[in-house]
Design a protein around this motif. Structure first.
Motif, PDB file in Angstrom:
ATOM      1  N   THR A  63       0.860  -1.192   0.000  1.00  0.00           N
ATOM      2  CA  THR A  63       0.000   0.000   0.000  1.00  0.00           C
ATOM      3  C   THR A  63       0.892   1.236   0.000  1.00  0.00           C
ATOM      4  O   THR A  63       2.061   1.172   0.394  1.00  0.00           O
ATOM      5  N   CYS A  64       0.318   2.357  -0.432  1.00  0.00           N
ATOM      6  CA  CYS A  64       1.034   3.633  -0.393  1.00  0.00           C
ATOM      7  C   CYS A  64       1.305   3.984   1.076  1.00  0.00           C
ATOM      8  O   CYS A  64       0.407   3.896   1.906  1.00  0.00           O
ATOM      9  N   CYS A  65       2.539   4.394   1.360  1.00  0.00           N
ATOM     10  CA  CYS A  65       2.913   4.650   2.760  1.00  0.00           C
ATOM     11  C   CYS A  65       2.224   5.884   3.336  1.00  0.00           C
ATOM     12  O   CYS A  65       2.250   6.095   4.535  1.00  0.00           O
ATOM     13  N   TYR A  66       1.604   6.714   2.505  1.00  0.00           N
ATOM     14  CA  TYR A  66       0.952   7.929   3.004  1.00  0.00           C
ATOM     15  C   TYR A  66      -0.574   7.838   3.021  1.00  0.00           C
ATOM     16  O   TYR A  66      -1.202   8.335   3.939  1.00  0.00           O
ATOM     17  N   CYS A  67      -1.168   7.245   1.958  1.00  0.00           N
ATOM     18  CA  CYS A  67      -2.633   7.242   1.890  1.00  0.00           C
ATOM     19  C   CYS A  67      -3.231   5.842   1.967  1.00  0.00           C
ATOM     20  O   CYS A  67      -4.443   5.700   2.059  1.00  0.00           O
ATOM     21  N   LYS A  68      -2.359   4.811   1.932  1.00  0.00           N
ATOM     22  CA  LYS A  68      -2.791   3.412   2.054  1.00  0.00           C
ATOM     23  C   LYS A  68      -3.583   2.889   0.855  1.00  0.00           C
ATOM     24  O   LYS A  68      -4.247   1.857   0.947  1.00  0.00           O
ATOM     25  N   ALA A 105       5.237   4.847  -2.477  1.00  0.00           N
ATOM     26  CA  ALA A 105       4.047   5.695  -2.444  1.00  0.00           C
ATOM     27  C   ALA A 105       3.327   5.596  -3.775  1.00  0.00           C
ATOM     28  O   ALA A 105       3.904   5.185  -4.784  1.00  0.00           O
ATOM     29  N   CYS A 106       2.053   5.998  -3.761  1.00  0.00           N
ATOM     30  CA  CYS A 106       1.316   6.050  -5.022  1.00  0.00           C
ATOM     31  C   CYS A 106       1.738   7.321  -5.759  1.00  0.00           C
ATOM     32  O   CYS A 106       2.293   8.247  -5.154  1.00  0.00           O
ATOM     33  N   LYS A 107       1.475   7.371  -7.034  1.00  0.00           N
ATOM     34  CA  LYS A 107       1.849   8.540  -7.844  1.00  0.00           C
ATOM     35  C   LYS A 107       1.154   9.807  -7.348  1.00  0.00           C
ATOM     36  O   LYS A 107       1.726  10.881  -7.370  1.00  0.00           O
ATOM     37  N   ARG A 108      -0.084   9.649  -6.905  1.00  0.00           N
ATOM     38  CA  ARG A 108      -0.825  10.826  -6.437  1.00  0.00           C
ATOM     39  C   ARG A 108      -0.089  11.485  -5.275  1.00  0.00           C
ATOM     40  O   ARG A 108       0.166  12.690  -5.302  1.00  0.00           O
ATOM     41  N   CYS A 109       0.244  10.710  -4.258  1.00  0.00           N
ATOM     42  CA  CYS A 109       0.920  11.289  -3.090  1.00  0.00           C
ATOM     43  C   CYS A 109       2.305  11.797  -3.464  1.00  0.00           C
ATOM     44  O   CYS A 109       2.706  12.888  -3.062  1.00  0.00           O
ATOM     45  N   ASN A 110       3.030  11.022  -4.231  1.00  0.00           N
ATOM     46  CA  ASN A 110       4.415  11.382  -4.528  1.00  0.00           C
ATOM     47  C   ASN A 110       4.533  12.553  -5.488  1.00  0.00           C
ATOM     48  O   ASN A 110       5.237  13.519  -5.209  1.00  0.00           O
TER      49      ASN A 110
HETATM   50 ZN   LIG Z   1      -0.796   7.641  -1.726  1.00  0.00          ZN
END
Ligand SMILES: [Zn+2]
Length: 222
Positions: A63-68, A105-110
């Motif tokens: 999972t993305c480390c910021y938004c899961k 992380a996902c592209k959105r968060c990163n």
């Molecule tokens: Zn994310």
């Protein structure tokens, strides 16, 4: 504080060839983006980066480390190796391959929110503090357990999906993370796109339903 994730950071190791090529990369002006001409070195660098990726995916259960957001279904093109202290800033370059400074992380968060920002770093000079939770205003991918600060609840049916973020303990880091990565947008988009919910009334009814479901699943909710 014990490592909040498994496998523990201390268990990460590169082999001799990978270590040598990473040492060389760190001398380059852009260590992470450095491209060795020698095919053997190129292969070793790729294998080091692959190892880092696989390690952090395992720690955060894909999972993305910021938004899961789940990264397994999203595939490799939506998955970024994340440098917490941004690799583009000269003073953090030395940590381009430091396993404690990396995550996935996902592209959105990163791309959309994190980028080269460093306002979430409390001290930008105290190198000892870099490896502590206290030095980060948001939930650090390696020094904080995400679930201690936020709860993400996903409910889905076919193409419809609801996402809600809770901050059950009123965590400051949780709040900062929600604001920094605009996590509420993910919830609202999911209501909007998934359910076609347009009115505040529909939205709050859906949110109440998700809250009930979350309780049913034994999640800590307000
Ligand atoms: Zn994310």
């Amino acid at each position: 504080m014990p490592d909040p994730y498994l496998p523990e950071l201390t268990t990460f190791a590169l082999n001799d060839d990978e270590t040598t090529v990473v040492t060389e990369a760190l001398k380059a002006s852009k260590p992470w983006d450095w491209k060795p001409a020698c095919p053997v070195k190129k292969a070793s660098l790729k294998s080091a980066k692959d190892k880092i990726l696989a390690f952090h995916l395992q720690r955060h259960n894909h999972t993305c480390c910021y938004c899961k957001t789940g990264l397994k279904a999203a595939g490799p093109f939506m998955t970024d190796r994340e440098h917490v202290l941004p690799k583009s800033k000269a003073q953090f370059k030395a940590f381009s391959y430091a396993i404690w400074n990396l995550g996935v992380a996902c592209k959105r968060c990163n791309m959309q929110f994190k980028g080269a920002a460093d306002g979430f770093v409390v001290s930008k000079v105290d190198q000892v503090a870099f490896q502590t939770s206290e030095n980060y205003r948001f939930i650090h991918p390696n020094y904080d357990r995400w679930g201690d600060h936020l709860t993400r609840f996903d409910a889905g049916m076919d193409e419809k999906k609801l996402v809600v973020f809770f901050n059950p303990t009123d965590s400051e880091k949780g709040q900062y993370t929600k604001e920094f990565f605009k996590l509420e947008q993910l919830s609202l988009n999911s209501f909007d796109e998934g359910q076609g919910l347009k009115t505040t009334d529909q939205l709050s009814r859906a949110a109440a339903l998700v809250l009930q479901l979350a309780k049913l699943f034994g999640q800590p909710v307000p």
